[in-house]
Design a protein around this motif. Structure first.
Motif, PDB file in Angstrom:
ATOM      1  N   LEU A  91       0.691  -1.227  -0.099  1.00  0.00           N
ATOM      2  CA  LEU A  91      -0.015   0.180  -0.079  1.00  0.00           C
ATOM      3  C   LEU A  91       0.777   1.246   0.156  1.00  0.00           C
ATOM      4  O   LEU A  91       0.643   2.242  -0.660  1.00  0.00           O
ATOM      5  CB  LEU A  91      -0.892  -0.094   1.240  1.00  0.00           C
ATOM      6  CG  LEU A  91      -2.468  -0.722   0.987  1.00  0.00           C
ATOM      7  CD1 LEU A  91      -2.959  -0.895   2.248  1.00  0.00           C
ATOM      8  CD2 LEU A  91      -3.133   0.175  -0.066  1.00  0.00           C
ATOM      9  N   LYS A  92       1.816   1.254   0.902  1.00  0.00           N
ATOM     10  CA  LYS A  92       2.653   2.327   0.882  1.00  0.00           C
ATOM     11  C   LYS A  92       3.314   2.442  -0.450  1.00  0.00           C
ATOM     12  O   LYS A  92       3.662   3.777  -0.884  1.00  0.00           O
ATOM     13  CB  LYS A  92       3.832   1.826   2.037  1.00  0.00           C
ATOM     14  CG  LYS A  92       4.475   3.326   2.598  1.00  0.00           C
ATOM     15  CD  LYS A  92       5.701   3.069   3.191  1.00  0.00           C
ATOM     16  CE  LYS A  92       6.613   4.139   2.934  1.00  0.00           C
ATOM     17  NZ  LYS A  92       7.598   4.425   4.118  1.00  0.00           N
ATOM     18  N   PHE A 131       2.279   1.766  -3.526  1.00  0.00           N
ATOM     19  CA  PHE A 131       1.259   2.252  -4.304  1.00  0.00           C
ATOM     20  C   PHE A 131       1.013   3.945  -3.952  1.00  0.00           C
ATOM     21  O   PHE A 131       0.515   4.465  -4.917  1.00  0.00           O
ATOM     22  CB  PHE A 131       0.024   1.545  -4.200  1.00  0.00           C
ATOM     23  CG  PHE A 131      -0.188   0.221  -5.112  1.00  0.00           C
ATOM     24  CD1 PHE A 131       0.953   0.074  -5.882  1.00  0.00           C
ATOM     25  CD2 PHE A 131      -1.052  -0.451  -5.106  1.00  0.00           C
ATOM     26  CE1 PHE A 131       0.986  -1.015  -6.905  1.00  0.00           C
ATOM     27  CE2 PHE A 131      -1.308  -1.614  -5.901  1.00  0.00           C
ATOM     28  CZ  PHE A 131      -0.337  -1.792  -7.011  1.00  0.00           C
ATOM     29  N   ALA A 132       0.846   4.084  -2.691  1.00  0.00           N
ATOM     30  CA  ALA A 132       0.760   5.542  -2.395  1.00  0.00           C
ATOM     31  C   ALA A 132       1.825   6.358  -2.883  1.00  0.00           C
ATOM     32  O   ALA A 132       1.673   7.592  -3.313  1.00  0.00           O
ATOM     33  CB  ALA A 132       0.574   5.656  -1.179  1.00  0.00           C
ATOM     34  N   HIS A 133       2.990   6.036  -3.000  1.00  0.00           N
ATOM     35  CA  HIS A 133       4.128   6.756  -3.297  1.00  0.00           C
ATOM     36  C   HIS A 133       4.088   6.823  -4.991  1.00  0.00           C
ATOM     37  O   HIS A 133       4.296   7.762  -5.294  1.00  0.00           O
ATOM     38  CB  HIS A 133       5.416   5.813  -3.066  1.00  0.00           C
ATOM     39  CG  HIS A 133       6.558   6.812  -3.411  1.00  0.00           C
ATOM     40  ND1 HIS A 133       7.287   6.382  -4.635  1.00  0.00           N
ATOM     41  CD2 HIS A 133       7.290   7.747  -2.797  1.00  0.00           C
ATOM     42  CE1 HIS A 133       8.315   7.304  -4.703  1.00  0.00           C
ATOM     43  NE2 HIS A 133       8.316   7.972  -3.510  1.00  0.00           N
ATOM     44  N   MET A 134       3.681   5.774  -5.556  1.00  0.00           N
ATOM     45  CA  MET A 134       3.306   5.647  -7.057  1.00  0.00           C
ATOM     46  C   MET A 134       2.133   6.738  -7.397  1.00  0.00           C
ATOM     47  O   MET A 134       2.551   7.274  -8.513  1.00  0.00           O
ATOM     48  CB  MET A 134       2.963   4.502  -7.397  1.00  0.00           C
ATOM     49  CG  MET A 134       3.838   3.747  -8.866  1.00  0.00           C
ATOM     50  SD  MET A 134       3.492   2.247  -8.420  1.00  0.00           S
ATOM     51  CE  MET A 134       3.463   1.706 -10.686  1.00  0.00           C
ATOM     52  N   ILE A 135       1.234   6.696  -6.873  1.00  0.00           N
ATOM     53  CA  ILE A 135       0.079   7.651  -7.021  1.00  0.00           C
ATOM     54  C   ILE A 135       0.466   9.017  -6.824  1.00  0.00           C
ATOM     55  O   ILE A 135       0.379  10.149  -7.718  1.00  0.00           O
ATOM     56  CB  ILE A 135      -1.104   7.303  -6.246  1.00  0.00           C
ATOM     57  CG1 ILE A 135      -1.781   6.103  -6.543  1.00  0.00           C
ATOM     58  CG2 ILE A 135      -2.151   8.561  -6.273  1.00  0.00           C
ATOM     59  CD1 ILE A 135      -2.786   5.506  -5.454  1.00  0.00           C
ATOM     60  N   GLU A 136       1.271   9.384  -6.018  1.00  0.00           N
ATOM     61  CA  GLU A 136       1.989  10.584  -5.704  1.00  0.00           C
ATOM     62  C   GLU A 136       2.770  11.081  -6.709  1.00  0.00           C
ATOM     63  O   GLU A 136       2.598  12.154  -7.349  1.00  0.00           O
ATOM     64  CB  GLU A 136       2.785  10.709  -4.316  1.00  0.00           C
ATOM     65  CG  GLU A 136       3.492  11.933  -3.946  1.00  0.00           C
ATOM     66  CD  GLU A 136       4.292  11.808  -2.832  1.00  0.00           C
ATOM     67  OE1 GLU A 136       4.639  10.861  -2.499  1.00  0.00           O
ATOM     68  OE2 GLU A 136       4.696  12.798  -2.297  1.00  0.00           O
TER      69      GLU A 136
END
Lengths: 227, 227
Positions: A133-134, A136-141
């Motif tokens: 999840l972390k 992915f969150a980084h990727m979205i950012e």
DNA sequence: CGCTGCGTTGAGCTTCTTCAACGATCGTGG
DNA sequence: CCACGATCGTTGAAGAAGCTCAACGCAGCG
């Protein structure tokens, strides 16, 4: 190398007793995939999850017009498609072997039985899902708040951290794939690499990047500088 | 409404016995946040996770120049920041109350003790984390493979599925926030809504969207059509 | 040897963002 | 109750970033 040996060095299975590892060894299937072979496709029933034993696996999405977005590249020791097991849904992406690969497959229902009775395994699994999840969150950012040069700089620094010691970083995958991982296309990636070289930030030859200006890359990754 | 009652209707805690719910009630802290108040900031130590009891909470990232990307909007019954608990890291994003909100806070260490001894809770948690991953994967796909009109169409249809029955869909948050959720800016969103109206795909007034052409939106969302 | 996939470069175009101005709405305090 | 500011939303014009299309070099491999 024996199955148990492989399980023993898999991070997801750290802290498990010999008995627990045996239980896992009982339910898994040992599978081989050749370079370029599909492991599963988006929409396939999620009947279990996998752990990479050796080789390299990419998880990716495709758009109608054929553009690809890579979600993950997995190496030896990493699990993939675990989420499908617990969400009880079909695979939300495609999986393909980038090199000849060996994977262990854990069938959903048997694995659920095991994990129910083994809190350590459950904790490890929750930790693994959380790390995902972390990421992915980084990727979205990155996709939404950074431009391509920033994403690339960030990626190079990420690889640098992973492959500690020298300033020589190995991309490990074709530039083609790096582009897809960063949400762009090979042409754009190529142009940006050229610019980075002209500005003495890096030196690039083949799939090896030599970092010349660490701070410069950091600034790019943070969005405090442009090419 | 009593704490136990709230826990009982929280999806994450479905299937738990009364004793288990009691245990949870023992360790949680009941907290209130006013509209606009920060719940935590990126980088804060992840000392526990939250469940929204009432109100609305946004989870978001900020870039240096102040642009915002919303990762989630959470309503009553939804947990947030669970990943920080299991990954054992600091919060990777900001959390802010969009309305006056009430939340339950579960401290990390106590919660881990509870979950270790309650497989049902662990399974629920893994399911929740897995659904999150799926949502993120979908978001990454949208950001990288779709243009803004496609993302908006996709979002409208998503809301439509959530709020079943009529063709009248409520955005539930300011258009400002919708833009940030879709990885764009209010100006762009506004222009696209106008275009969608001109093409008789929707009718928009305030934060209510009336779907006029379902198939047209589907086509847009799939990338088979442009405005 | 020729094929195929990868990588690079150039020119033109599309999409989106930026900057600026302005209207509407809402809540608050006078 | 009205006036005010703040936030939100809309529209226009210009610019930037990245994508598309096309051509070509290069390497690896059958």
């Amino acid at each position: 190398m024996k199955i148990i040996e492989h399980l023993k060095i898999t991070p997801l299975f750290q802290g498990l007793t010999a008995e627990e590892l045996d239980e896992l060894a009982m339910i898994l299937t040992d599978q081989e995939f050749k370079r370029g072979q599909t492991i599963f496709s988006e929409g396939d029933a999620g009947l279990g999850f996998y752990v990479v034993v050796s080789g390299l696996v990419k998880i990716y999405k495709l758009s109608l017009d054929g553009k690809e977005q890579i979600l993950h590249i997995f190496e030896a020791g990493e699990p993939f498609a675990e989420a499908a097991v617990f969400a009880g849904v079909s695979f939300p992406a495609h999986a393909l072997a980038l090199k000849n690969s060996r994977v262990f497959f854990f069938p959903r229902t048997s694995f659920i039985e095991v994990i129910k009775n083994h809190p350590t395994l459950a904790m490890n699994m929750m930790a693994a899902l959380s790390m995902r999840l972390k990421k992915f969150a980084h990727m979205i950012e990155a996709l939404s708040l950074k431009e391509v040069p920033g994403r690339l700089a960030s990626h190079i620094l990420y690889l640098y951290d992973q492959q500690d010691d020298s300033d020589e970083v190995d991309l490990k995958i074709a530039k083609n794939h790096v582009a897809s991982l960063l949400g762009t296309i090979p042409e754009t990636l190529s142009r940006i690499l050229t610019k980075m070289q002209k500005q003495e930030l890096i030196r690039s030859s083949g799939s090896t990047i030599i970092i010349l200006d660490h701070d410069g890359l950091e600034d790019l990754a943070a969005g405090e500088r442009r090419l």
